[in-house]
Scaffold this motif. Sequence first.
Motif, PDB file in Angstrom:
ATOM      1  N   THR A  87      38.864  33.082  45.257  1.00  0.00           N
ATOM      2  CA  THR A  87      38.895  32.964  43.799  1.00  0.00           C
ATOM      3  C   THR A  87      38.516  31.547  43.362  1.00  0.00           C
ATOM      4  N   ASN A 142      40.900  32.191  50.433  1.00  0.00           N
ATOM      5  CA  ASN A 142      41.007  32.175  48.975  1.00  0.00           C
ATOM      6  C   ASN A 142      39.588  32.370  48.441  1.00  0.00           C
ATOM      7  N   ALA A 170      45.260  28.653  45.653  1.00  0.00           N
ATOM      8  CA  ALA A 170      46.286  29.600  46.094  1.00  0.00           C
ATOM      9  C   ALA A 170      47.426  28.810  46.714  1.00  0.00           C
ATOM     10  N   TYR A 204      43.640  32.651  56.694  1.00  0.00           N
ATOM     11  CA  TYR A 204      44.014  32.605  55.281  1.00  0.00           C
ATOM     12  C   TYR A 204      42.734  32.361  54.499  1.00  0.00           C
ATOM     13  N   GLY A 230      48.136  32.209  42.471  1.00  0.00           N
ATOM     14  CA  GLY A 230      46.801  32.612  42.878  1.00  0.00           C
ATOM     15  C   GLY A 230      46.794  33.883  43.700  1.00  0.00           C
ATOM     16  N   THR A 231      45.737  34.047  44.480  1.00  0.00           N
ATOM     17  CA  THR A 231      45.513  35.227  45.310  1.00  0.00           C
ATOM     18  C   THR A 231      45.118  34.755  46.708  1.00  0.00           C
ATOM     19  N   LEU A 232      45.619  35.453  47.713  1.00  0.00           N
ATOM     20  CA  LEU A 232      45.385  35.050  49.092  1.00  0.00           C
ATOM     21  C   LEU A 232      45.051  36.279  49.925  1.00  0.00           C
TER      22      LEU A 232
END
Length: 183
Positions: free
Chosen positions: A170, A168, A174, A166, A137-139
Amino acid sequence: MEINQIIAHNVKFYRLKAGLNISQLAEAAGISKSMLSQIEGGTTNPTINTIWKICAGLNIPYTLLLEDSDLNKPTIIQKSKILQQHSADGHYRIFNYFPQSVHRRFELFQMELDPHSQYKSVGHSSNSEEYVMVIAGTLWITVNNQKNLLKKDDTIFFNPTNPHIYSNETNVIAKAVIINNYY
């Protein structure tokens, strides 16, 4: 042994080792004396941020409060057998694969953050560095008011003393590996 019993035992052990009474540790950690008494009594399961505060008050690594003697013995560590902790809303989860010990000056976690979620860390030990590697994923990680985008296989390291976030943003979960290195 259940996680709240492990934490209860370890908080009392490290508090006494530091020569502190409950009032002194509560003040150093910035939590109430009654909350600390409940934690030491094993009647409550503290949040992740509360554990970080206690660790800061004791000047010890996070995983020392979570360490059960059985966690140091296996060579192969299965995720299904690791103590999982989660944020109050359940969207942020950490799995402690390697706790800090006399043989290791680091902690290794796997972190999961649900889609469209964020987790705010209160900050922790001034004698450490935090390393994060995204594995799925993306973070987004915000440190010192700077928002940093990490995609799969990207890494970042920073001083975790101050609060950090942090995020996420999306539609997919993640996952990241987090290492807290103590010096």
